[in-house]
Design an enzyme around this catalytic site. Structure first.
Site, PDB file in Angstrom:
ATOM      1  N   LYS A   1      35.259  48.894  32.340  1.00  0.00           N
ATOM      2  CA  LYS A   1      34.507  48.542  33.548  1.00  0.00           C
ATOM      3  C   LYS A   1      34.026  49.807  34.257  1.00  0.00           C
ATOM      4  O   LYS A   1      34.767  50.790  34.354  1.00  0.00           O
ATOM      5  CB  LYS A   1      35.395  47.717  34.480  1.00  0.00           C
ATOM      6  CG  LYS A   1      34.700  47.194  35.723  1.00  0.00           C
ATOM      7  CD  LYS A   1      35.663  46.388  36.585  1.00  0.00           C
ATOM      8  CE  LYS A   1      34.994  45.830  37.830  1.00  0.00           C
ATOM      9  NZ  LYS A   1      35.947  45.067  38.658  1.00  0.00           N
TER      10      LYS A   1
ATOM     11  N   SER B   1      34.482  40.431  39.814  1.00  0.00           N
ATOM     12  CA  SER B   1      33.468  41.451  39.611  1.00  0.00           C
ATOM     13  C   SER B   1      33.451  42.038  38.196  1.00  0.00           C
ATOM     14  O   SER B   1      32.493  42.701  37.836  1.00  0.00           O
ATOM     15  CB  SER B   1      33.664  42.580  40.617  1.00  0.00           C
ATOM     16  OG  SER B   1      34.928  43.187  40.415  1.00  0.00           O
TER      17      SER B   1
ATOM     18  N   SER C   1      39.164  39.654  40.341  1.00  0.00           N
ATOM     19  CA  SER C   1      38.068  40.146  39.495  1.00  0.00           C
ATOM     20  C   SER C   1      38.361  40.329  38.017  1.00  0.00           C
ATOM     21  O   SER C   1      37.433  40.534  37.235  1.00  0.00           O
ATOM     22  CB  SER C   1      37.541  41.469  40.046  1.00  0.00           C
ATOM     23  OG  SER C   1      36.702  41.208  41.131  1.00  0.00           O
TER      24      SER C   1
HETATM   25  N1  GLN Z   1      35.698  38.364  44.697  1.00  0.00           N
HETATM   26  C1  GLN Z   1      36.580  39.185  45.461  1.00  0.00           C
HETATM   27  C2  GLN Z   1      35.778  40.087  46.366  1.00  0.00           C
HETATM   28  O1  GLN Z   1      34.614  39.976  46.356  1.00  0.00           O
HETATM   29  C3  GLN Z   1      37.468  39.973  44.566  1.00  0.00           C
HETATM   30  C4  GLN Z   1      36.820  41.151  43.982  1.00  0.00           C
HETATM   31  C5  GLN Z   1      37.757  41.955  43.134  1.00  0.00           C
HETATM   32  O2  GLN Z   1      38.823  41.485  42.738  1.00  0.00           O
HETATM   33  N2  GLN Z   1      37.382  43.193  42.875  1.00  0.00           N
HETATM   34  O3  GLN Z   1      36.302  40.900  47.063  1.00  0.00           O
END
Ligand code: GLN
Length: 481
Positions: free
Chosen positions: A80, A155, A179
């Protein structure tokens, strides 16, 4: 477009040792798959062929010498883009880091390479990992390989899509509020969030430092166990990494699951859950009962406050962490007449809308007069949520819930409604706040063929248990319930 061949860590290692394939051939094969499929998926943002081939040649020389191969020998790996890779662009899905090449590797990447993995490239993600759909990337959204008009989740959407489409055999994702787990669920692959502190964050670009974790996304639970075994453990470069001994996860997953107490928290099965998701998760729990697990009902009364708590704490930490992108030390600088104007212009043009929203929310929550009402209050509720987990683990060995209230939604469906997007994290942010490990494992598909994820939480540092149950579930046909 999905990956039917499903190579595994153990399969690749055995094929290399038996000289059925060479590591160089593997890189060549994955390169051509990426050339073919990535223009449609947009899962990779950068490729690192020189590094992958150099590693492949090292592995092939070991095979020639008859040396014992390291545990992840020849593993085609995607990383990532919020994780630092020496000399390879690391943009965090943001314009503000366009062209940035870190001078060092994240510890997780370094350990995986030492164990024989071959880094194919960097995967797309929501900007600075803020999002649940990958639509917040400055470099365009990723398509879900199972249903190309749908999001892959976020994400870590690029990592999930790359593995699900067979453009990597494993990937690193990061999980702050879901994410790793939610894109795993949306793309139909196992995805593990280890305990906070289990895996070094050194080289992970910080979003919310008290929540951020690196985790493996793979074709099988056994592969997740193999990767975790390599990346887990104390790292002197990260003071929050724990010195707790690392299990032999690959051995642990083979142990019996009969007799394990599976807690089902009532609060995770309320309104707002898609009917098909509910049916699949119930069928998944029934499968676990057939494997000899004992279902127990548990209560986690503070679950309702988790989204609000998470979005106060995560934005507060983000507003502080993202102050470093000022055009001076990293990435892009927008020239201007004065220093203040340069800051404003660099940040104004470098950050996307969601990142700006988070910085503003977080700055507000931390400002004088509001700190007690928001940030301090959220910290207290965080403790109550962690206590819910502690109490649930007195009655149950593991907890089982849906990963996400819905399957993958359509591209564009939620981009104009940030609150609807935040609510999608309802089942994942709780475990993030509590610091416990959690996995999403495929649990059947909807009538339309969209994957559903079953989430398993365990007590701190009990990835061995989480993986054991997930492995038994997968082997018993969980992906087809
Ligand atoms: N969807 C969550 C956010 O937008 C989690 C994102 C993540 O785990 N990096 O913060």
């Amino acid at each position: 477009m999905t990956n039917d061949a499903r190579l595994t860590v153990a399969g690749i290692r055995a094929d290399l040792a038996a000289k059925k394939i060479s590591a160089r051939e593997l890189v060549t094969e994955y390169r051509s798959r990426i050339d073919r499929e990535n223009p449609g998926l947009n899962a990779y943002l950068a490729l690192s062929p020189e590094r992958a081939f150099a590693q492949a040649d090292r592995i092939d020389r070991m095979v020639e010498r008859g040396a014992e191969l390291p545990p992840l020998a020849g593993l085609p790996l995607a990383v990532k883009d919020v994780i630092a890779t020496r000399g390879i662009p690391t943009t965090c899905g943001s314009r503000i880091l366009e062209g940035y090449r870190p001078p060092y590797d994240a510890t997780a990447v370094e350990r995986l390479e030492q164990a024989g993995a071959m880094v194919l490239g960097k995967t797309n993600c929501d900007e600075f990992a803020m999002g649940s759909s990958n639509e917040n990337s400055a470099y365009g959204p990723v398509r879900n390989p199972v249903a190309p008009d749908r999001v892959p989740g976020g994400s870590s959407g690029g990592s999930a899509a790359a593995v699900a489409a067979g453009l990597a055999v494993a990937a690193l994702g990061t999980d702050t509020g879901g994410s790793v787990r939610q894109p795993g669920a949306f793309c139909g692959i196992p995805a593990l969030m280890p305990t906070y502190g289990r895996v070094s964050r050194y080289g992970l670009v910080a979003f919310a430092s008290s929540l951020d974790r690196i985790g493996p996304m793979t074709n099988t639970v056994a592969d997740a166990a193999a990767l975790l075994g390599v990346i887990a453990g104390h790292d002197p470069h990260d003071a929050t990494s724990a010195a707790v001994p690392v299990h032999d996860y690959t051995a642990e997953i083979e142990k019996r699951v009969a007799g394990l107490r599976i807690g089902v928290p009532r609060e995770y099965f309320g309104e707002g859950m898609d009917a098909e998701v509910r049916a699949k998760v119930e069928a998944g729990i029934a499968l676990l009962e057939r494997l000899g697990c004992r279902r127990v009902e548990v209560e986690m009364p503070h679950t309702d406050y988790a989204i609000a708590t998470y979005y106060v704490i995560a934005t507060a930490e983000a507003s502080s962490n993202l102050a470093r992108y000022d055009g001076v030390r990293y990435g892009v600088r927008a020239p201007a007449d004065s220093l203040a104007a340069m800051y404003r212009k660099t940040r104004g043009t470098g950050f996307g809308a969601e990142v700006k929203r988070r910085i503003m929310l977080g700055t507000y929550a931390l400002s004088t007069g509001y700190y007690e009402a928001y940030y301090l209050k959220a910290q207290k509720v965080r403790t109550l949520i962690a206590r819910d987990f502690q109490q649930a683990f007195e009655k149950a060995d593991l907890l089982v819930t849906p990963t996400s209230p819905t399957p993958a939604f359509r591209l564009g469906e939620r981009t104009t409604d940030p609150l609807a997007m935040y609510l999608a994290d309802i089942y994942t942010v709780t475990g993030s706040l509590a610091g416990v490990p959690g996995i999403s494992v495929p649990c059947g598909r909807t009538a339309e063929g969209l994957p559903v994820g079953l989430q398993i939480f365990g007590p701190h540092f009990r990835e061995d248990l989480v993986l054991r149950l997930a492995h038994a579930f997968e082997r018993a046909g969980g992906s087809q319930v």
